[in-house]
Design an enzyme around this catalytic site. Structure first.
Site, PDB file in Angstrom:
ATOM      1  N   ASP A  35     -23.644   4.924  -8.472  1.00 40.87           N
ATOM      2  CA  ASP A  35     -23.020   5.494  -7.080  1.00 40.87           C
ATOM      3  C   ASP A  35     -24.079   6.419  -6.386  1.00 40.87           C
ATOM      4  OD1 ASP A  35     -20.863   4.350  -7.877  1.00 40.87           O
ATOM      5  OD2 ASP A  35     -19.579   6.199  -8.169  1.00 40.87           O
ATOM      6  N   GLU A  37     -27.432   6.262  -6.463  1.00 39.66           N
ATOM      7  CA  GLU A  37     -28.291   5.129  -5.978  1.00 39.66           C
ATOM      8  C   GLU A  37     -27.938   4.887  -4.405  1.00 39.66           C
ATOM      9  OE1 GLU A  37     -31.366   3.230  -9.200  1.00 39.66           O
ATOM     10  OE2 GLU A  37     -29.171   3.025  -9.618  1.00 39.66           O
ATOM     11  N   PHE A  38     -26.736   4.310  -4.645  1.00 40.41           N
ATOM     12  CA  PHE A  38     -26.031   3.673  -3.480  1.00 40.41           C
ATOM     13  C   PHE A  38     -25.949   4.919  -2.442  1.00 40.41           C
ATOM     14  CE2 PHE A  38     -22.572   2.486  -0.973  1.00 40.41           C
ATOM     15  CZ  PHE A  38     -22.989   1.089  -0.420  1.00 40.41           C
ATOM     16  N   SER A  84       8.866  -8.051   6.018  1.00 36.04           N
ATOM     17  CA  SER A  84       8.793  -7.836   4.569  1.00 36.04           C
ATOM     18  C   SER A  84       9.203  -8.978   3.619  1.00 36.04           C
ATOM     19  CB  SER A  84       9.578  -6.402   4.446  1.00 36.04           C
ATOM     20  OG  SER A  84       9.766  -6.329   3.129  1.00 36.04           O
ATOM     21  N   LEU A  85       9.260  -8.652   2.497  1.00 37.79           N
ATOM     22  CA  LEU A  85       9.632  -9.939   1.709  1.00 37.79           C
ATOM     23  C   LEU A  85      10.852  -9.790   1.196  1.00 37.79           C
ATOM     24  CD1 LEU A  85       6.352 -10.683  -0.176  1.00 37.79           C
ATOM     25  CD2 LEU A  85       7.139 -12.244   1.447  1.00 37.79           C
ATOM     26  N   GLU A 118       1.010 -16.043  -5.640  1.00 34.60           N
ATOM     27  CA  GLU A 118      -0.084 -14.982  -5.401  1.00 34.60           C
ATOM     28  C   GLU A 118       0.576 -13.652  -6.254  1.00 34.60           C
ATOM     29  OE1 GLU A 118      -0.285 -13.928  -1.450  1.00 34.60           O
ATOM     30  OE2 GLU A 118      -0.887 -15.805  -0.780  1.00 34.60           O
ATOM     31  N   LYS A 120       1.704  -9.793  -6.462  1.00 35.73           N
ATOM     32  CA  LYS A 120       2.090  -8.835  -5.551  1.00 35.73           C
ATOM     33  C   LYS A 120       1.391  -7.591  -5.687  1.00 35.73           C
ATOM     34  CE  LYS A 120       6.400  -7.180  -3.441  1.00 35.73           C
ATOM     35  NZ  LYS A 120       5.895  -6.088  -3.156  1.00 35.73           N
ATOM     36  N   ASP A 122       0.276  -3.758  -5.376  1.00 36.45           N
ATOM     37  CA  ASP A 122       1.369  -2.521  -4.906  1.00 36.45           C
ATOM     38  C   ASP A 122       0.492  -1.478  -4.031  1.00 36.45           C
ATOM     39  OD1 ASP A 122       3.391  -1.022  -5.232  1.00 36.45           O
ATOM     40  OD2 ASP A 122       3.418  -0.482  -7.084  1.00 36.45           O
ATOM     41  N   GLU A 177      -3.324  -5.885   2.017  1.00 38.40           N
ATOM     42  CA  GLU A 177      -2.941  -4.927   1.322  1.00 38.40           C
ATOM     43  C   GLU A 177      -3.989  -3.737   1.011  1.00 38.40           C
ATOM     44  OE1 GLU A 177       0.342  -5.074   1.126  1.00 38.40           O
ATOM     45  OE2 GLU A 177       1.161  -3.723  -0.408  1.00 38.40           O
ATOM     46  N   TYR A 228      -3.284 -13.013   4.747  1.00 41.15           N
ATOM     47  CA  TYR A 228      -2.725 -13.560   5.832  1.00 41.15           C
ATOM     48  C   TYR A 228      -3.732 -13.656   6.828  1.00 41.15           C
ATOM     49  CZ  TYR A 228       0.002 -13.397  10.277  1.00 41.15           C
ATOM     50  OH  TYR A 228       0.591 -13.911  11.391  1.00 41.15           O
ATOM     51  N   LYS A 290       4.726 -18.491  -1.801  1.00 40.98           N
ATOM     52  CA  LYS A 290       4.677 -18.724  -0.107  1.00 40.98           C
ATOM     53  C   LYS A 290       4.726 -20.167  -0.076  1.00 40.98           C
ATOM     54  CE  LYS A 290       2.400 -14.567   0.914  1.00 40.98           C
ATOM     55  NZ  LYS A 290       1.206 -13.904   1.194  1.00 40.98           N
ATOM     56  N   LYS A 314       9.801  -9.760  -8.803  1.00 35.58           N
ATOM     57  CA  LYS A 314       9.271  -8.634  -9.309  1.00 35.58           C
ATOM     58  C   LYS A 314       9.474  -8.308 -10.681  1.00 35.58           C
ATOM     59  CE  LYS A 314      10.034  -4.888  -6.200  1.00 35.58           C
ATOM     60  NZ  LYS A 314       9.220  -3.612  -5.782  1.00 35.58           N
ATOM     61  N   CYS A 408       9.170  33.742 -21.151  1.00 31.66           N
ATOM     62  CA  CYS A 408       7.942  33.035 -20.764  1.00 31.66           C
ATOM     63  C   CYS A 408       6.877  32.563 -21.932  1.00 31.66           C
ATOM     64  CB  CYS A 408       6.978  33.379 -19.725  1.00 31.66           C
ATOM     65  SG  CYS A 408       5.496  32.771 -19.246  1.00 31.66           S
ATOM     66  N   CYS A 411       3.518  34.562 -21.559  1.00 33.80           N
ATOM     67  CA  CYS A 411       3.491  36.111 -21.732  1.00 33.80           C
ATOM     68  C   CYS A 411       4.537  36.698 -22.114  1.00 33.80           C
ATOM     69  CB  CYS A 411       3.102  36.534 -20.071  1.00 33.80           C
ATOM     70  SG  CYS A 411       4.500  36.200 -18.850  1.00 33.80           S
ATOM     71  N   CYS A 426       9.049  32.437 -14.288  1.00 34.55           N
ATOM     72  CA  CYS A 426       8.467  33.528 -14.890  1.00 34.55           C
ATOM     73  C   CYS A 426       8.046  34.646 -13.822  1.00 34.55           C
ATOM     74  CB  CYS A 426       7.101  33.347 -15.803  1.00 34.55           C
ATOM     75  SG  CYS A 426       6.268  34.910 -16.268  1.00 34.55           S
ATOM     76  N   CYS A 432       0.942  37.197 -16.122  1.00 33.90           N
ATOM     77  CA  CYS A 432       1.176  36.123 -16.885  1.00 33.90           C
ATOM     78  C   CYS A 432      -0.179  35.099 -16.883  1.00 33.90           C
ATOM     79  CB  CYS A 432       2.208  35.372 -16.185  1.00 33.90           C
ATOM     80  SG  CYS A 432       2.405  33.788 -17.136  1.00 33.90           S
TER      81      CYS A 432
END
Ligand code: IVH
Length: 667
Positions: A35, A37-38, A84-85, A118, A120, A122, A177, A228, A290, A314, A408, A411, A426, A432
């Site tokens: 990271d 070096e990038f 939506s699906l 495909e 799904k 999340d 997504e 899509y 699909k 799902k 508590c 304390c 508390c 505390c």
């Protein structure tokens, strides 16, 4: 300083190199660079582009580092509603769907039925618009009909191409997504105080996409997969071919889709991924099926919410059975007591679980749970598992009730419960150790004062030996003392003192957030710092006054007043003043005029008084927007010395052009 010809060459070379490493990291998962070096490469590019602003192009990787602050996102209307699906958890319903589509196709005279299965993903759905191969807009789904224009944030996502490979004429829409990889998510969550952690990568993604500070969005490293494509000349193609085309254009599709001809192909795919998905670096919660033939899709149509040619299966939430060994009580930085279940370690959805929060005592009562009970835990999209039920039939004889502690655990102070609240707390705020520890860790956390060398173990020590009783004490720690603590040493002590020194310069707005006033998150801290540019002014504000500040309701106002009404408050603030912290807003953050409200501004050529970044911030602070290319919608072009071709274009389009002097007056 190098000349423009060499700069142009160097910039092109850097861009190519950066894109190559991007691809190695994100698409091929075979990084060659660390990271660090990038980041160095990217820094070089940003630096050069700063020197030669006319060489900045909208598809330069430098455009991914963010920096624009957006007050309010504009609304965009989707070219076509983002549907939506329909979902199901049942394989039987998947079969019904398959047969239903088959029947409908037969009515159309289509024999062969090809489906694409495909994963799904999340995450959060977005829509991208490309014009002549360049990314011009990125929008959220919103209510499906209209969403928010979050282009500035979308640009920061490394796997969203800023320019399509091989180019493409006209307007193309890509949907897909946005998500956070599990490892990136964990890293982000670890850097946040406990009570601000995201429940899962999806929530983190949704929250991040709506952030106003695109530089912070860039730091969060989100990813994108496309599923899509619309608008490309080859409209007759199948969905499968479109996915391949998306890959050619430079998108990631996740690569795990499959063409299915028979029902058993679909079932195989679902079965195969039900286990394999835990090995993926990102979260998936099912499979999307699909219809492959895009032309026929339209004939099947859609309900108001979802198309008839697709369905989502799902996976059921993953559950496991284990034993509740004990319950421990944690004390948060605001004193809240949280019961935590200690479980017999058990493997669940790819990881070993041995702890789980029980939230509060109402939850314990609702579950009817006792120590030694057999319990069912569940992971459903959430990274953190929950206890969902008790196997009462198998309750062992040695169960013991979970007793609400009177005192508590940190304390020993007698606990209290506020009217209408579910949690005990508390009340010993000042003494505390658990609360002090929590406050110090919050104060030092990344979004607060960002004190890197102040880790948990060190804070534990500092608090338990009473070297630190509040965050002010941190600034009076002496190196020799710190050096002699456990696991410290000369170098670590120096690093800590240095980090603390640096944090003194952190803005007043950050400090307000870092204080950890109940209900004062980062957004509220920002509002407060504008309305009350000094801590002194804020302390004197009454509850009524505070309630008139945008976004501050009576509960928050009350909490702020309570905070400053504490007997130790003024002594504490004196300590912060003595420590040299920023107790008031610097000039630049004080509320400014709104002279650029709604105005889209483009800079071309070099400015004498500001660098591009500063000039852009000044515009944004005053309600304007800064863009990189001229169009009819551009409201104002600020032309510095040696302006580029954008000036000519602006003049042609009749956009108002001003000099740096005039711009200065407008400010
Ligand atoms: S297609 C009309 N494909 O699931 C079809 N969606 O419940 C629109 N999602 O809003 C979406 N993975 O956020 C499609 N491979 C995939 C997906 C996917 C995840 C999400 C998407 C959508 C939601 C619908």
């Amino acid at each position: 300083m190098i000349d423009i010809i060499h700069a142009e060459e160097k910039i092109a070379q850097l861009r190519q190199e950066i894109e190559r490493h991007n691809c190695l990291y994100y698409v091929e998962a075979k990084p060659e660079f660390s990271d660090f070096e990038f980041d160095k490469l990217l820094e070089q590019l940003v630096e050069l582009e700063k020197q030669f602003p006319d060489l900045v192009t909208p598809d330069s990787p430098s455009q991914r580092v963010g920096g624009t602050i957006t007050k309010e996102f504009l609304t965009v209307i989707h070219r076509e509603p983002m549907l939506s699906l329909s979902n199901t958890y049942s394989l039987g319903e998947m079969e019904e769907f398959y047969n239903r589509v088959k029947k409908l196709l037969a009515l159309e005279g289509v024999e062969e039925q090809e489906m694409v299965a495909e994963l799904k993903f999340d995450g959060v759905a977005i829509s991208l618009l490309y014009r002549d191969g360049l990314l011009v807009q990125g929008a959220t789904r919103g209510d499906g009909v209209q969403g928010d224009d979050i282009t500035v944030n979308i640009r920061t996502i490394p796997t969203v191409p800023l320019k399509l490979i091989g180019g493409a004429d006209g307007e193309i829409e890509v949907r897909g997504e946005v998500f956070m990889r599990k490892d990136d998510f964990e890293q982000i969550n670890e850097s946040r105080p406990e009570e601000e952690r995201f429940a899962n990568p999806r929530n983190a993604t949704a929250g991040t996409l709506k952030m106003q500070d695109s530089a912070e969005v860039a730091r969060r490293r989100m990813s994108f997969v496309a599923y899509y494509l619309k608008g490309i000349s080859d409209e007759s193609t199948t969905h499968f071919r479109r996915l391949k085309l998306l890959e050619k254009l430079g998108f990631s599709t996740g690569n795990h889709y499959r063409l299915c001809r028979e029902l058993h192909d679909i079932n195989d795919f679902i079965a195969e991924w039900s286990e394999k998905r835990w090995e993926l670096p990102y979260e998936t919660d099912g499979v999307v099926l699909k219809l492959n033939a895009v032309a026929i899709r339209e004939k099947l149509g859609a309900t108001s919410k979802s198309p008839r040619w697709a369905i989502a299966y799902k996976y059921p939430a993953q559950q496991a059975r284990t034993v509740l060994n004990a319950v421990v009580f944690q004390v948060g930085r605001l004193g809240t007591i949280t019961p935590v279940a200690e479980l017999e370690p058990v493997l669940l959805a790819g990881s070993t679980v041995s702890r789980s929060t029980l939230h509060n005592f109402d939850e314990i009562e609702r579950l009817g749970i006792m120590i030694h009970d057999r319990v069912i835990i569940e992971k459903s999209g959430e990274v953190i598992p929950k206890v969902i039920s008790v196997v009462l039939d198998e309750r062992p004889s040695d169960v013991q009730p979970i007793v609400i502690p009177l005192n508590c655990p940190a304390c020993g102070t007698l606990l209290k419960k506020s009217e209408g609240e579910v949690s005990y707390y508390c009340p010993s705020e000042e003494e505390c150790p658990a609360q002090i520890r929590g406050r110090v860790l919050h104060f030092a956390s990344r979004n607060a004062m960002d004190i890197r060398n102040l880790g948990k173990a060190l804070v534990d020590q500092l608090v338990s030996i009473k070297l630190v009783k509040d965050v002010g004490d941190l600034y009076f720690l002496q190196e020799p003392l710190v050096e002699n603590l456990e696991r410290m040493g000369r170098k670590s002590a120096q690093n800590l003192v240095h980090a603390l020194d640096e944090s003194r310069a952190k803005s007043y707005e950050r400090l307000l957030y870092a204080l950890g006033i109940r209900h004062v998150g980062r957004a509220t801290a920002r509002e407060l710092s504008q309305a009350y540019p000094s801590l002194e002014a804020l302390m004197q504000a009454s509850e009524e006054e505070l309630s008139t500040v945008p976004d501050i309701g009576p509960v928050v106002a009350r909490s702020i007043c309570d905070y400053f009404a504490k007997p130790t408050a003024s002594y504490f603030l004196e300590k912060l003043r003595a420590a040299g912290l920023q107790l008031s807003a610097s000039e630049s953050t004080i509320q400014v005029n709104r002279n650029f409200e709604g105005l889209t501004v483009l800079f071309t050529g070099g400015l004498d008084r500001y660098d591009r970044q500063q000039a852009s911030e000044l515009v944004v602070e005053r309600g304007g927007r800064v863009v990189n290319s001229v169009s009819k919608k551009t409201g104002l072009v600020v032309a510095g010395h040696d302006p580029g071709s954008k000036l000519d274009k602006a003049r042609k389009l009749g956009v108002r052009v001003v000099s740096e002097d005039e711009f200065d007056k407008m400010l």
